[in-house]
Design a protein around this motif. Structure first.
Motif, mmCIF file in Angstrom:
data_model
loop_
_atom_site.group_PDB
_atom_site.id
_atom_site.type_symbol
_atom_site.label_atom_id
_atom_site.label_comp_id
_atom_site.label_asym_id
_atom_site.label_seq_id
_atom_site.Cartn_x
_atom_site.Cartn_y
_atom_site.Cartn_z
ATOM 1 N N UNK A 171 33.834 -38.373 -1.431
ATOM 2 C CA UNK A 171 32.930 -38.074 -2.779
ATOM 3 C C UNK A 171 32.221 -36.793 -2.717
ATOM 4 N N UNK A 172 31.412 -36.701 -1.396
ATOM 5 C CA UNK A 172 30.768 -35.463 -1.142
ATOM 6 C C UNK A 172 31.809 -33.998 -1.078
ATOM 7 N N UNK A 173 32.926 -34.299 -0.645
ATOM 8 C CA UNK A 173 33.861 -33.355 -0.645
ATOM 9 C C UNK A 173 34.513 -32.714 -2.210
ATOM 10 N N UNK A 174 34.281 -33.542 -2.980
ATOM 11 C CA UNK A 174 34.765 -33.608 -4.347
ATOM 12 C C UNK A 174 33.872 -32.303 -5.170
ATOM 13 N N UNK A 175 34.397 -31.523 -5.983
ATOM 14 C CA UNK A 175 33.743 -30.802 -6.853
ATOM 15 C C UNK A 175 33.080 -31.406 -7.927
ATOM 16 N N UNK A 176 31.876 -30.999 -8.234
ATOM 17 C CA UNK A 176 31.078 -31.736 -9.342
ATOM 18 C C UNK A 176 31.812 -31.670 -10.489
ATOM 19 N N UNK A 177 32.114 -30.709 -11.198
ATOM 20 C CA UNK A 177 32.736 -30.691 -12.530
ATOM 21 C C UNK A 177 33.841 -31.446 -12.560
#
Length: 422
Positions: A375-381
């Motif tokens: 989840x941390x590696x995912x881009x926010x948008x």
């Protein structure tokens, strides 16, 4: 193909989400139109019920706007305005990932939960019933053969051959041959197994003597003096042949013949020398070294992997090979035994539970960390978009319900006000 399927599924979710957004927005627009129409009508002397409808529509718009704001604030800033406590998912995705990781670890990857679930699943009984079916056992064998073929194909022949040569040579050279051979011979002598070999040798010796009269005669003639008359050589040869034939028959037919006992004594003594006599052990070691240095033996060792590899691949490739048939039969019988043997089922279930408990105890933090790290590696948008695709359609019902519930609440409040004031 899985990638194309995933894209098609995502596109379908996106279309359904857009349709639900249009429906929810339609309720808001409908409430706004009703509010405008009945507001104008009320102010221009409309009947009494116009106030009730106008109040319901007005409250419906308020509820629709409020729920639109709440739903939108989860995924982005409403109208692009960076209002505090909006765009919650993009801003809080790391905390959400950690919370999800903790939730999974506490509620799913705990030893009691996993153990209870596995015990209730009766895995051994299910696996046994599945394996006991012939077609399933053949499938397991085929998959195992595929794994074997893949493993053999991955191994480099030169490296495997080098390992075999080093291992075989080192073990053979390091191990003395004399004492083990002596112990083996001693065991053979103790149970009398060597007597069959002695019988065979005696039988062959007698047969050879019986069928080689001419050879004996030629040998006597060759060794006799040149001045000896031929008839004398013949008499001597016949006498020697008769004595040799009689001796060979006596050894063959008499199990207690002195020669046989002498052979037993020699073998017994030789077995002891192989184990304890340094000179004999050293001579055996010299023979071993000569044998290993022989080109044919070296060639056999160098071809060992190629031969073994070909045998393995042929057996794994052929469904009717003896190896495949034996493995299939073994798998089937093991499955049947698991179905019928309660003790075996309990033992297998216990192994499964213990293995799962070990994995959970030892690796649960790593497994849950995978969730939070991903989840941390995912881009926010991008995270917000993915989550909205999954749950956004259902959230649009909140907007619809907000419009309807707001309208009902507005109508009730307006009615109560009218009754109290009136």
């Amino acid at each position: 193909m899985p990638g194309l399927t995933g894209l098609a599924d995502e596109e379908g979710k996106r279309r359904r989400l857009v349709r639900m957004k249009i429906v929810a927005t339609g309720f808001l627009v409908g409430a706004a139109i009703v509010w405008i129409v009945f507001l104008v009508w009320e102010r221009n002397g409309g009947p009494a019920f116009t106030g009730f409808v106008r109040a319901a529509a007005e409250a419906g718009m308020v509820g629709a706007f409020a729920d639109w704001f709440a739903v939108t604030a989860l995924f982005r800033h409403p109208l692009g305005l960076k209002i505090p406590h909006t765009a919650i998912i993009p801003r809080k995705k790391d905390q959400l990932g950690e919370s999800l990781s903790d939730f999974v670890g506490e509620n799913f990857l705990s030893v009691p939960v996993v153990s209870d679930k596995l015990r209730s699943a009766r895995i051994a009984n299910r696996v046994g019933a599945w394996l006991s079916r012939q077609e399933n056992a053949e499938r397991v064998t085929a998959e195992a053969a595929t794994v074997v073929r893949g493993a053999v194909a991955v191994l480099r022949d030169d490296e495997v051959q080098a390992v075999i040569e080093q291992t075989v040579t080192r073990r053979v050279v390091a191990q003395q041959w004399g004492p083990p051979m002596g112990r083996l011979l001693e065991g053979v002598l103790d149970d009398g197994s060597h007597r069959k070999v002695v019988d065979l040798i005696c039988d062959r010796a007698y047969d050879w003597v019986r069928t080689n009269h001419d050879t004996v005669m030629a040998l006597v003639s060759k060794q006799a003096p040149s001045w000896s008359p031929r008839f004398v050589d013949g008499l001597i040869g016949d006498r020697l042949y008769a004595e040799a034939l009689s001796f060979a028959w006596a050894v063959k037919s008499d199990q207690d013949h002195p020669l046989r006992k002498a052979i037993d004594r020699f073998l017994t003594s030789f077995a002891g020398d192989l184990q304890h006599e340094p000179e004999t052990i050293a001579r055996v070691e010299a023979i071993k070294a000569q044998l290993l240095a022989h080109p044919d033996v070296q060639g056999l060792i160098s071809r060992a992997w190629a031969t073994g590899k070909a045998m393995i691949l042929d057996a794994a490739e052929d469904p009717s090979s003896e190896l495949r048939l034996r493995v299939t039969d073994g798998v089937t019988r093991f499955g049947q035994r698991m179905v019928l043997d309660e003790g075996l089922r309990e033992k297998v279930d216990s192994w499964v539970v213990d293995a799962a408990a070990y994995v959970v105890t030892r690796y649960a933090p790593e497994i849950t960390a995978l969730i939070s790290d991903t989840v941390k590696r995912w881009d926010g948008p991008e995270t917000s978009r993915k989550i909205e695709l999954q749950v956004g359609r259902d959230l649009q019902f909140i907007r619809i319900n907000g419009t309807v519930v707001g309208a009902l609440a507005g109508l009730i409040i307006y009615t109560v006000g009218e009754l109290v004031v009136g």
